[in-house]
Motif scaffolding. Sequence first.
Motif, PDB file in Angstrom:
ATOM      1  N   GLN A  98      13.856   6.643 -16.069  1.00  0.00           N
ATOM      2  CA  GLN A  98      13.681   6.673 -14.621  1.00  0.00           C
ATOM      3  C   GLN A  98      13.986   5.281 -14.070  1.00  0.00           C
ATOM      4  OE1 GLN A  98      10.222   9.059 -13.104  1.00  0.00           O
ATOM      5  NE2 GLN A  98       9.546   8.913 -15.236  1.00  0.00           N
ATOM      6  N   LEU A  99      14.559   5.230 -12.859  1.00  0.00           N
ATOM      7  CA  LEU A  99      14.930   3.960 -12.254  1.00  0.00           C
ATOM      8  C   LEU A  99      13.771   3.396 -11.439  1.00  0.00           C
ATOM      9  CD1 LEU A  99      18.581   4.711 -11.076  1.00  0.00           C
ATOM     10  CD2 LEU A  99      17.846   3.353 -13.049  1.00  0.00           C
ATOM     11  N   PHE A 100      13.468   2.117 -11.695  1.00  0.00           N
ATOM     12  CA  PHE A 100      12.429   1.392 -10.970  1.00  0.00           C
ATOM     13  C   PHE A 100      13.059   0.140 -10.358  1.00  0.00           C
ATOM     14  CE2 PHE A 100       9.914   4.078 -13.561  1.00  0.00           C
ATOM     15  CZ  PHE A 100       8.619   4.118 -13.051  1.00  0.00           C
ATOM     16  N   SER A 136       6.977   7.838  -2.761  1.00  0.00           N
ATOM     17  CA  SER A 136       7.571   6.526  -2.477  1.00  0.00           C
ATOM     18  C   SER A 136       8.559   6.135  -3.570  1.00  0.00           C
ATOM     19  CB  SER A 136       6.479   5.459  -2.377  1.00  0.00           C
ATOM     20  OG  SER A 136       5.816   5.309  -3.626  1.00  0.00           O
ATOM     21  N   GLU A 137       9.368   5.132  -3.255  1.00  0.00           N
ATOM     22  CA  GLU A 137      10.314   4.614  -4.235  1.00  0.00           C
ATOM     23  C   GLU A 137       9.551   3.991  -5.401  1.00  0.00           C
ATOM     24  OE1 GLU A 137      13.889   1.235  -4.554  1.00  0.00           O
ATOM     25  OE2 GLU A 137      12.553   1.330  -2.806  1.00  0.00           O
ATOM     26  N   LYS A 138      10.023   4.219  -6.635  1.00  0.00           N
ATOM     27  CA  LYS A 138       9.374   3.665  -7.819  1.00  0.00           C
ATOM     28  C   LYS A 138       9.679   2.170  -7.912  1.00  0.00           C
ATOM     29  CE  LYS A 138       9.256   7.871 -10.619  1.00  0.00           C
ATOM     30  NZ  LYS A 138       9.707   8.803  -9.568  1.00  0.00           N
ATOM     31  N   VAL A 139       8.619   1.370  -7.977  1.00  0.00           N
ATOM     32  CA  VAL A 139       8.769  -0.084  -8.040  1.00  0.00           C
ATOM     33  C   VAL A 139       7.986  -0.612  -9.239  1.00  0.00           C
ATOM     34  CG1 VAL A 139       9.162  -0.407  -5.569  1.00  0.00           C
ATOM     35  CG2 VAL A 139       6.826  -0.373  -6.438  1.00  0.00           C
ATOM     36  N   ALA A 140       8.335  -1.824  -9.663  1.00  0.00           N
ATOM     37  CA  ALA A 140       7.699  -2.413 -10.843  1.00  0.00           C
ATOM     38  C   ALA A 140       7.634  -3.923 -10.711  1.00  0.00           C
ATOM     39  CB  ALA A 140       8.449  -2.024 -12.109  1.00  0.00           C
ATOM     40  N   LEU A 141       6.643  -4.495 -11.394  1.00  0.00           N
ATOM     41  CA  LEU A 141       6.526  -5.939 -11.586  1.00  0.00           C
ATOM     42  C   LEU A 141       6.728  -6.223 -13.066  1.00  0.00           C
ATOM     43  CD1 LEU A 141       3.299  -6.568  -9.473  1.00  0.00           C
ATOM     44  CD2 LEU A 141       5.590  -7.297  -8.850  1.00  0.00           C
ATOM     45  N   PRO A 167       0.812  -1.232   0.000  1.00  0.00           N
ATOM     46  CA  PRO A 167       0.000   0.000   0.000  1.00  0.00           C
ATOM     47  C   PRO A 167       0.836   1.268   0.000  1.00  0.00           C
ATOM     48  CG  PRO A 167      -0.903  -1.599   1.531  1.00  0.00           C
ATOM     49  CD  PRO A 167       0.399  -2.161   1.054  1.00  0.00           C
ATOM     50  N   GLU A 168       1.938   1.267   0.755  1.00  0.00           N
ATOM     51  CA  GLU A 168       2.737   2.498   0.847  1.00  0.00           C
ATOM     52  C   GLU A 168       3.459   2.824  -0.466  1.00  0.00           C
ATOM     53  OE1 GLU A 168       5.041  -0.869   2.996  1.00  0.00           O
ATOM     54  OE2 GLU A 168       2.974  -0.102   2.839  1.00  0.00           O
ATOM     55  N   GLU A 169       3.530   1.858  -1.387  1.00  0.00           N
ATOM     56  CA  GLU A 169       4.224   2.105  -2.651  1.00  0.00           C
ATOM     57  C   GLU A 169       3.363   2.859  -3.657  1.00  0.00           C
ATOM     58  OE1 GLU A 169       7.309  -1.705  -2.525  1.00  0.00           O
ATOM     59  OE2 GLU A 169       5.332  -1.939  -3.451  1.00  0.00           O
ATOM     60  N   GLU A 170       2.143   3.204  -3.249  1.00  0.00           N
ATOM     61  CA  GLU A 170       1.273   3.994  -4.113  1.00  0.00           C
ATOM     62  C   GLU A 170       1.383   5.488  -3.809  1.00  0.00           C
ATOM     63  OE1 GLU A 170      -3.306   3.786  -5.858  1.00  0.00           O
ATOM     64  OE2 GLU A 170      -2.634   2.360  -4.362  1.00  0.00           O
ATOM     65  N   LYS A 171       2.103   5.841  -2.757  1.00  0.00           N
ATOM     66  CA  LYS A 171       2.266   7.250  -2.410  1.00  0.00           C
ATOM     67  C   LYS A 171       3.216   7.917  -3.399  1.00  0.00           C
ATOM     68  CE  LYS A 171       1.547   6.293   2.512  1.00  0.00           C
ATOM     69  NZ  LYS A 171       2.145   6.322   3.871  1.00  0.00           N
ATOM     70  N   ARG A 172       2.971   9.195  -3.662  1.00  0.00           N
ATOM     71  CA  ARG A 172       3.724   9.886  -4.708  1.00  0.00           C
ATOM     72  C   ARG A 172       5.205  10.028  -4.384  1.00  0.00           C
ATOM     73  NH1 ARG A 172      -0.838  14.542  -5.667  1.00  0.00           N
ATOM     74  NH2 ARG A 172      -2.377  13.168  -6.638  1.00  0.00           N
ATOM     75  N   TRP A 231       4.258  -3.648 -14.811  1.00  0.00           N
ATOM     76  CA  TRP A 231       3.237  -2.962 -14.015  1.00  0.00           C
ATOM     77  C   TRP A 231       3.929  -2.034 -13.017  1.00  0.00           C
ATOM     78  CZ3 TRP A 231       3.214  -7.979 -15.486  1.00  0.00           C
ATOM     79  CH2 TRP A 231       2.112  -8.433 -16.236  1.00  0.00           C
ATOM     80  N   ALA A 232       3.425  -0.807 -12.918  1.00  0.00           N
ATOM     81  CA  ALA A 232       3.896   0.156 -11.926  1.00  0.00           C
ATOM     82  C   ALA A 232       2.690   0.640 -11.130  1.00  0.00           C
ATOM     83  CB  ALA A 232       4.596   1.332 -12.606  1.00  0.00           C
ATOM     84  N   THR A 233       2.941   1.283  -9.994  1.00  0.00           N
ATOM     85  CA  THR A 233       1.830   1.777  -9.181  1.00  0.00           C
ATOM     86  C   THR A 233       1.377   3.143  -9.682  1.00  0.00           C
ATOM     87  OG1 THR A 233       3.192   2.963  -7.587  1.00  0.00           O
ATOM     88  CG2 THR A 233       2.827   0.607  -7.188  1.00  0.00           C
TER      89      THR A 233
END
Length: 811
Positions: A176-178, A145-150, A138-143, A200-202
């Motif tokens: 951009q780094l994910f 937050s660190e950019k993450v990906a699947l 959930p916290e990875e949806e905050k603006r 997929w990204a948030t």
Amino acid sequence: METLWQDLRYGLRMLAKRPGFTVVAVLTLALGIGANTAIFSVVNAVMLQPLPYQKPEDLMLVRHIDKTKGTKSESVGYADFQDWKAQNRVFEDLATFRPWSFALTVGNDLAQVQAATVSSNFFQLLGVNAFKGRTFLPEEEKRDSEKVALVSHALWQRVFGGDEELIGRQVKLSNQLFTVVGIMPPDFKFPFETERAEIWATNAILSAGMMDYRGARNVQVVARLKPGFSWQAAQTEMTGIAGRLEQENPDTNRDLGVLLVGVHDELTREVRTALWVLFGAVTFVTLIACANVVNLLLARAVSRHREMAIRAALGASTWHIVRQLLTESLLLSLTGGAVGLLLAAWGIDLLLALSPQNLPRINAIGINGPVLGFTLVISMVTGVFFGLLPALKAAQPDLNEALKGGSKASASGVGRNWLRSALIVGELALALILLTGAGLLLNSFILLNRVELGFKPENVLTAGLNLSSNKYPEGENRVAFLQLLQEQVKSLPGVRSVSFTSTLPFSGGGVGSSFKIKGREWPANEKVPMAGTFTVMPDYFATMGMPLLQGRQFTESDDKSRPGAAIINEAFARQFFPHENPLGQSVTPAANRDKDSPAEFEVVGVIGNVRGAALDKEPKPEIYTPYRQTPWTFGQLVIRTENDALSLANTARRQIKSLDPAQTVPGVNTVENLIARSIKPQRFNLLLLSIFAATGLMLAFVGVYGVMSYHVADSTREIGVRMALGAQTADVLKLVLRQGARLTLFGVVIGLAGAFGLTRLMVGFLYGVKPTDPLTFAGVSVLLVLVAALACYLPARRATKVDPMVALRYE
């Protein structure tokens, strides 16, 4: 069991004694069963198999619907989504998703990858876990937050070589780094597989304007029903919430309702009717094939009437004879099913090659357990279907006639054998229905290809561009790059002109925007009108061959230092300036705005209407603005060439990358190919139905020919007597053809009645043609009559060559 084994061995011996009959019957059945199996494999994968999610029947898509017009919108506002999530009591959870794309950097290479942004709970809602690693938190949806990906399993294997250490590493997406936190299972697909997302990204990457402004509708919403709640209860609940939001936000939510649609229903919406129509058509082909085999068995029963009589005289009961003949029929049908399965495997490959882009779950199509089961069942059912009546007829021979060597004249001619006649009439009727459907689609396809496009698509090459806002932060940077690119590409041999547009006709994109007209206010009780909005470089209309009806085209001087300029299409002028000159009017589209763009755009020209979405959709209002005044970050380079445009594709791609190595240049194609791709579903339906109709017509021809040949052989003695008494060749021809004409007439009449009712199911597939088009009905009727006449003429011609002396000694 011993009796069954005995029947099988005897049946195999009897079929082996008549190899010609056996081969014809097996191949006839194989055609019908194989076609049925191929189409069923598609229907099974697309329509019948559940989606690969936890309790997929509880998944719903939440759409906006315009309560005044009844039009649906897939995309909704993020603010509305948040309100729905907070206020509803019928859903376990709601999540968002949005198609996206990334430029993936791997070493020195770039690749454009289809992606999606999703809310952090998206995968939990679907009930899907990661193959390796984890899904989003959930916290990875905050603006901030660190950019993450699947990443998808296929991308992991194809690009990263199945590297087990990928989890936790960073990848560069659009500069951009994910951090990769998980790899999805091999069979996981984005809910709408036509998007084919591989990353997929948030929602953290979405801009504040996209998420906070209620009028921005740019995400799609999926929800899961709570146990015990029905679709109707959820629809009632969401309608009430929509009503409250409309009262609270009249500017953005006026006349906006909510519509719930099952995920599976939405996935198959565009292809559902077409698949069932094709499945019905192929069923008709199978019925025609079965009718032919029934006629073959009836003819064969005549040659075996003495055998059946002897078996009956020796004490065999009717049931024993029927069982033996049914065993032979099942052997035929199962062998036909096995051969049909081989034909189906080839047919499925053909279907996949021809299938349109809107065919969902295409990877699930193939020969699998349910398809094998279907083939076995249909083989056994057809075996009983075509074998029962001939078996019952053969099991009741005339013992006196047969045992004293009675002639085959006891077998009946065409006019006296109602069963054979009824089968031929049925074959002709089914063939006519198939031909009518194919004829309607053919007429529709011809009219669709004759539609006035509003531009000249010949010899036009297009290449996608995505100018990164990091590398080209200002509009001037983008304009400078495109000007340099335009000059260099234009210098290439064979290039006539080069331009640029934010959206190209038939490219599948497009931006709709609200707009204002200076000095005009929209009534408070009416929806704000929308128009397609485009930004183009000078010479775009000339490059595309779009006619200028009034005013002038854009020039190089239409930049940000000059008043805003706009060109509208004829549909816009007719709708919003029906009784006044549109030139000199001021319009302001909301979408075509840059921070330094003019506040208003004066209409300086009117171009002809262009069909840009689909050939069967009427042109809608459009507004064009100069690229120098509204420089977007994405669009299409348009190149008109002297000859074959596609031959310049590699050269154009190299030229673009030489100026900007970061450009991935997706979608290099010709405009003609884009148009052809847009009508691929219609071509797919036409091709398949035409194949089925041609197969049905061929089988009907064989059936009529076989029955008339049998009739001629059965009537040899009668024909010989007539010729001995002075009958001429024309008299014999009339005698035989009259029998066939009667059957053909009945078949055509019944077929026309059936086609009149069934073709109404095709109304959604037709363009410019009514489902009861009299010319089509007349044309296919004449075609069927001609084919049937040929099938009757060949045996009739043979009958005229009968030697009266030989015929009088016949039998």
